[in-house]
Design a protein around this motif. Structure first.
Motif, PDB file in Angstrom:
ATOM      1  N   VAL A 191       0.855  -1.197   0.000  1.00  0.00           N
ATOM      2  CA  VAL A 191       0.000   0.000   0.000  1.00  0.00           C
ATOM      3  C   VAL A 191       0.884   1.237   0.000  1.00  0.00           C
ATOM      4  CG1 VAL A 191      -1.897  -1.106   1.232  1.00  0.00           C
ATOM      5  CG2 VAL A 191      -0.128   0.094   2.527  1.00  0.00           C
ATOM      6  N   GLU A 197      -2.286   5.968   1.576  1.00  0.00           N
ATOM      7  CA  GLU A 197      -3.383   5.058   1.927  1.00  0.00           C
ATOM      8  C   GLU A 197      -3.250   4.575   3.371  1.00  0.00           C
ATOM      9  OE1 GLU A 197      -4.656   2.469  -1.871  1.00  0.00           O
ATOM     10  OE2 GLU A 197      -2.498   2.410  -1.470  1.00  0.00           O
ATOM     11  N   ASP A 257      -6.023   5.552   6.106  1.00  0.00           N
ATOM     12  CA  ASP A 257      -6.827   4.435   6.601  1.00  0.00           C
ATOM     13  C   ASP A 257      -6.663   4.276   8.114  1.00  0.00           C
ATOM     14  OD1 ASP A 257      -8.538   2.094   5.957  1.00  0.00           O
ATOM     15  OD2 ASP A 257      -6.835   1.003   6.811  1.00  0.00           O
ATOM     16  N   TYR A 293      -8.512  11.327  -1.335  1.00  0.00           N
ATOM     17  CA  TYR A 293      -8.612   9.890  -1.041  1.00  0.00           C
ATOM     18  C   TYR A 293     -10.040   9.381  -1.266  1.00  0.00           C
ATOM     19  CZ  TYR A 293      -7.898   5.505   1.573  1.00  0.00           C
ATOM     20  OH  TYR A 293      -7.798   4.184   1.939  1.00  0.00           O
ATOM     21  N   GLU A 330     -10.750   8.977  -4.825  1.00  0.00           N
ATOM     22  CA  GLU A 330      -9.847   8.010  -5.462  1.00  0.00           C
ATOM     23  C   GLU A 330      -8.906   8.670  -6.475  1.00  0.00           C
ATOM     24  OE1 GLU A 330     -12.090   4.788  -7.069  1.00  0.00           O
ATOM     25  OE2 GLU A 330     -12.748   4.075  -5.112  1.00  0.00           O
TER      26      GLU A 330
END
Length: 675
Positions: free
Chosen positions: A526, A530, A534, A560, A563
């Motif tokens: 990742v 991200e 997250d 984010y 996307e």
């Protein structure tokens, strides 16, 4: 609004080293460039420019950003104005609509004054070149002085008409410029017969900032009446401060940097005539004594200055005070005394470039040699006069900050004056002590005035965000950490996002969706962006309190959720200066490792331990947030003491927070001190 594609073109062409180099003399140091900061007074360069990153940063005052930020800060412009400024520099066309009268009124005073001065300068040039009065009077005068059209255009010279019906005042009012701004700039005066041009019947010399904006004017009368002042200058205003301006610096700064030397003359015509023969590294003090502000302007481009004096001995002695300020600022000063009856204007026209340059080089004297020649001139051996002259020389020598230079001058002067070096050194020490005492008294007087004038701050005057900015490389005592907010931890999270958002991490996790029980961990690649987003999105109590961090975090969250990626370039070009300048600061490294490999020491770079660095930053950020929540919960206990159920919930919450605090602390060995 400027089109996005035009903004992109401006950013692509506006290289930070090129933009900053117009205002600061930059020198190469490794991969970067350094110079004296234009935003605060310093004698040792702490201002860094990184061409590869497209940013500048001063480690003295903290200012930093990209090329647009620099222009915003230096020229006091907003974002669109700075873009237009750079567009003009690089010949990029920007479509603009004409401002309505209402929009003109909304424009701030400073910008309105600058726009008005620019309009006046254009009008004066038009009158000079296109009207019969301008050609027959103004243009004729300049040609009689030996000036060609190239110089007239380079210095944007003009003529203010004598007749009221052709006055700039009438022209400006017809174009809906406000009278109050005409009065503030000094272009218009009010009289019994009505408003009139202050500079009427004079040839005009625009006084420009180092970026080329017209700050004020000098106007020379062409009448022979001795009761009329030969020169008028614009009054001081919000945009014009004569102590911080040098005539010709805008036109001469490139040549000053190239030659690493600046010639200082007295008048406008001296500057223009020297330019015309090809000597372009020259500025004028416009007849005023040199000030600290003017000296700092020159020092941005070179530490070497040569003063050109005429043969007026009284004038030379009066100018010594200004030269002492030059010495105090660390400038290397030389002096040229011109022959009797000559000035730089007449002499340059008579000799031409090569002969004039030769004369200047051959006759330039070190200031202290020149001072000795001037003060001890003549056959007089009066011991009192000689003693006074020596004391004046020693007082100036005491101002030289460079110890080696001062030591060499002491040897030369002691030999020249026939005085023991120890006597000179003792007198210098005494003079330095007296000077330091006077400086201290001056600071105290200034401080007292400030205290008396400034009102005591109320709560509304205090900053809304408190806290101490901590260098991430400096260890902080836990007791100190507990007294601060989490600004340092917030900035470290944002720094990692900005610098490494696209870098990849190999992350291990347990496969919770698998039906088979297994201790085997799964791995997944990742991006750091991200991973951080997250990790923190599940923590509802996590909030960025620092204004800059909060804004950047919101941008990353938005990208984010949509996307899409958020790159550094878009942050650096953001119209909010808080964001663009803040990102530039995060990208700037104050210290770099130097030649460690020669000692066979190979320290690890951040990129070699990204996962550990990210996890540690997240844990510290969470820990600090929990510490703050614990303090807030503890503070709330007293208010719920009378409610048993609420008290129990509060104590349970406090217990959970303390457990989380202990677990996070164990991960990186932070010492937890009991409250």
């Amino acid at each position: 609004m400027i089109k996005p594609e035009v903004v992109s073109e401006i950013f692509e062409k506006a290289h930070v080293e090129d933009v900053v180099g117009d205002f600061v003399h930059l020198k190469k140091r490794g991969a970067n460039l350094i110079g004296l900061c234009p935003f605060h007074n310093e004698k040792t360069p702490s201002f860094n420019v990184s061409p590869s990153k497209g940013i500048y940063k001063c480690f003295g005052c903290g200012k930093g950003g990209n090329a647009v930020n620099f222009i915003m800060e230096h020229e006091h412009l907003n974002y669109p104005e700075a873009l237009k400024f750079l567009a003009k520099k690089y010949g990029i066309e920007v479509e603009e609509k004409e401002l309505s009268p209402e929009e003109k009124q909304v424009a701030d005073t400073r910008e309105s004054l600058l726009i008005l001065n620019e309009a006046a300068n254009n009008y004066f040039q038009y009158i000079l070149k296109e009207t019969s009065e301008g050609k027959s009077i103004g243009l004729s005068y300049f040609r009689e002085r030996g000036m060609d059209m190239k110089m007239i255009e380079r210095f944007a010279l003009g003529y203010c008409p004598e007749k009221r019906e052709d006055s700039f005042t009438e022209h400006a009012l017809s174009k809906e410029f406000q009278k109050k701004f005409l009065i503030q700039t000094g272009l218009t005066k009010e009289g019994q017969r009505g408003d009139y041009d202050f500079f009427h019947g004079r040839v005009m010399f625009p006084i420009r900032s180092i970026s080329g904006r017209v700050l004020g004017f000098g106007g020379r009368t062409l009448r022979s009446d001795k009761q009329i002042a030969k020169y008028f200058n614009s009054p001081e205003s919000e945009i014009y401060n004569k102590s911080k301006v040098l005539y010709g610096l805008y036109e001469s700064k490139s040549a000053i940097v190239k030659k690493d030397k600046c010639y200082m003359v007295e008048g406008y015509m001296d500057v223009i005539s020297l330019h015309q023969v090809g000597i372009e590294n020259v500025v004028a003090s416009s007849g005023t004594s040199l000030t600290d502000g003017q000296i700092r302007l020159i020092r941005r481009y070179t530490p070497h200055i040569t003063i050109l004096f005429d043969s007026d001995n009284a004038g030379v002695k009066a100018a010594f005070r200004g030269i002492e300020l030059l010495l105090e600022e660390g400038m290397k000063v030389r002096v040229v005394s011109l022959p009797e009856g000559e000035d730089p204007d007449s002499m340059s026209q008579r000799l031409g470039k090569e002969a004039m340059e030769t004369f200047l080089e051959e006759n330039a004297k070190d200031f202290f040699t020149y001072m000795c020649d001037t003060l001890l001139k003549g056959p007089s051996q009066d011991p009192i006069q000689r003693s006074e002259a020596i004391q004046e020389i020693v007082r100036a020598l005491a101002l030289v900050p460079d110890k080696i230079e001062r030591s060499l001058e002491i040897q030369n002067i002691a030999l020249r004056l026939g005085v023991d070096q120890k006597v000179v050194i003792n007198e210098i020490s005494k003079s330095q002590r007296n000077h330091a005492i006077e400086k201290q008294k001056e600071r105290e007087r200034k401080s007292l005035r400030t205290t008396q004038e400034a009102p005591l701050p109320g709560i509304q005057d205090l900053p809304s965000e408190t806290g101490v900015l901590v260098d991430r490389d400096v260890p902080v005592e836990p007791s100190l950490l507990d007294t601060m907010d989490n600004r340092s931890q917030e900035r470290d999270i944002i720094r990692i996002l900005v610098k490494y958002s696209t870098e990849k991490l190999m992350v291990e996790y347990a496969d919770e969706d698998s039906e088979e029980e297994s201790d085997e961990m799964q791995t997944e690649e990742v991006s750091i962006e991200e991973y951080i987003l997250d990790e923190l999105s599940h923590e509802r109590h996590i909030r960025f309190k620092d204004s800059f961090c909060s804004k950047v975090w919101a941008l990353y969250q938005a990208a984010y959720s949509e996307e899409r990626s958020l790159n550094v370039e878009s942050l650096m070009r953001h119209p909010d200066q808080t964001i663009s300048a803040g990102v530039a600061e995060l990208l700037t490294e104050k210290h770099e490792l130097h030649r460690w490999e020669e000692r066979k020491i190979y320290p690890k770079h951040e990129t070699e331990q990204l996962l550990e660095m990210v996890d540690a930053a997240l844990d510290r950020f969470k820990l600090k947030t929990i510490q703050q929540m614990i303090k807030e919960t503890q503070a709330s206990i007293r208010s719920v003491e009378k409610d048993p159920q609420e008290l129990e919930r509060t104590l349970n919450k406090l217990n959970r927070l303390n457990n989380l605090k202990m677990k996070l602390s164990e991960r990186f060995g932070t010492v937890i001190l009991s409250a």
